[in-house]
Design an enzyme around this catalytic site. Sequence first.
Site, PDB file in Angstrom:
ATOM      1  N   HIS A  39       4.091  14.853 -35.159  1.00  0.00           N
ATOM      2  CA  HIS A  39       2.994  15.562 -34.480  1.00  0.00           C
ATOM      3  C   HIS A  39       2.248  16.480 -35.443  1.00  0.00           C
ATOM      4  CE1 HIS A  39       5.056  19.514 -33.841  1.00  0.00           C
ATOM      5  NE2 HIS A  39       6.146  18.807 -33.637  1.00  0.00           N
TER       6      HIS A  39
ATOM      7  N   HIS B 189       9.471  27.284 -35.274  1.00  0.00           N
ATOM      8  CA  HIS B 189       8.536  28.085 -34.472  1.00  0.00           C
ATOM      9  C   HIS B 189       8.394  29.527 -34.963  1.00  0.00           C
ATOM     10  CE1 HIS B 189       9.243  25.317 -30.698  1.00  0.00           C
ATOM     11  NE2 HIS B 189       8.749  24.677 -31.754  1.00  0.00           N
TER      12      HIS B 189
ATOM     13  N   GLU C 124       2.011  18.139 -29.347  1.00  0.00           N
ATOM     14  CA  GLU C 124       3.412  18.019 -28.930  1.00  0.00           C
ATOM     15  C   GLU C 124       3.963  19.375 -28.512  1.00  0.00           C
ATOM     16  OE1 GLU C 124       7.784  18.267 -29.404  1.00  0.00           O
ATOM     17  OE2 GLU C 124       6.260  19.321 -30.550  1.00  0.00           O
ATOM     18  N   GLU C 125       3.558  20.435 -29.226  1.00  0.00           N
ATOM     19  CA  GLU C 125       4.200  21.737 -29.042  1.00  0.00           C
ATOM     20  C   GLU C 125       3.974  22.351 -27.667  1.00  0.00           C
ATOM     21  OE1 GLU C 125       6.405  22.860 -30.743  1.00  0.00           O
ATOM     22  OE2 GLU C 125       6.166  22.360 -32.853  1.00  0.00           O
TER      23      GLU C 125
ATOM     24  N   ASP D 118      10.628  14.385 -36.361  1.00  0.00           N
ATOM     25  CA  ASP D 118      10.262  15.703 -35.826  1.00  0.00           C
ATOM     26  C   ASP D 118      11.483  16.616 -35.800  1.00  0.00           C
ATOM     27  OD1 ASP D 118       8.932  17.822 -34.691  1.00  0.00           O
ATOM     28  OD2 ASP D 118       8.956  17.021 -32.652  1.00  0.00           O
TER      29      ASP D 118
END
Length: 465
Positions: free
Chosen positions: A280, A424, A326-327, A354
Amino acid sequence: MRLVLFLTLLLASTPFFSQSDDEKQIKAIYDKALTDGQAYEWLDYLSNQIGGRLSGSVQAQQAVEYTKGQLDSLGLDRVWLQPVMVPKWVRGLPEFAYMETKPGLTTNMPICALGGSVATPDGGLKANIVEVQGIEDLQKLGKDKIAGKIVFYNRPMDPTLISTFASYSGCVDQRYSGAAEAAKYGALGVIVRSMNLRSDDYPHTGSMSYGDTPVSQRIPAAAISTNGADLLSTTLKLNPNIKFYFKQNCKQYEDVQSYNVIGEIKGSTYPNEVMVVGGHLDSWDLGDGSHDDGAGCVQSMDVLRLLKKTGYKPKRTIRVVLFMNEENGLRGGNKYAEVALSKNENHVFALESDSGGFTPRGFSLDCSDENFDQIQSWKSLFEPYLIHLFVKGFSGADIGPMKNPDIVLAGLVPDSQRYFDHHHAENDTFEHVNKRELELGAASMASLVYLMDKYGIIPASKIKG
């Protein structure tokens, strides 16, 4: 005697074509990746020239344009952009928080807003705090002990689980649904312990959802670093009457148009059988998204380049797909599957990266037992490269919407012990990606794609029930 000797020498010199050809092709792929890889250079640009690529942002659009340009330069048969509407959430000014042990005595706390959260009131939010170990504790406490307070979710990732993704799964519900559940009990806001096994001062963002909570009843949600969570928890035990203050300025805007970036090599024998490899392109905005998931994107791009550079002519059509969003929504993965279905495309295999750019260990496979057995039979081909893990399990979020009985889904499994140190967070940056590890991952993916293309899958119709 001479005849026996002649036959012995003849057999010894006769190659076992399938095995030796596969060994040669896979070695050529690894050699090319490790001496002439392109993934690290692409990632350098994505990370250091563009940066964090939150869906709907200028940086996300720059990443679309850059990666399309790079795919155009590879001489693929076709490169295109697939439009997809994505959410646009903006963090705004940096968040600020402190705990107050007595009037005027404060300690600053490292926090960040969770993706999709509403803002605090303009002057911030200050209230007493109640600590819980998970959503299930809310019902035990009841509305009387929660209303008018800030809920502090402090269940840590389980350090005893060797699979850090299993540990992550065990506590991510408090981040995703914690605000919606706490709002039902009258909470004013939530603070969530970061999904991180390491003790540090980096708060980790991530997606959250309000479910069907009316907009007027949504409460702000933020993550706090592991060190901050430990300090807050210890202080609460000594003084349950402390207050917590935080201010965040995030905002949700109307959806905007973005794109999946797609390139393909047309199959020479079965062009209507499509194989996908991808990651992604979007990321969170705190770091530059090198591990999550810049690494997966550049590895996937390099798969097609490595196949071309080693002279391999695919039987089936091989596509690289760089999915958007995607996030915080999975819009790109869903759109790709929707379009493929509407065009009646026959997807037979999909591989996603990923899980970071760390040393590859193997693959996780979502497929029939028969296809799993076939892939396991190739294990000896991967062992010289220390790829040994072939397990049935989760493949990837973006390729998941393509699941059907006639497709093999796979996910690259790198070593995961350091992944959640960066996931993240502000320190998901280029300097934390090792060039050789990244290239080994690209070569491993290209090798599996090569084998799947050469031997094909076993369709459900040919599997005896």
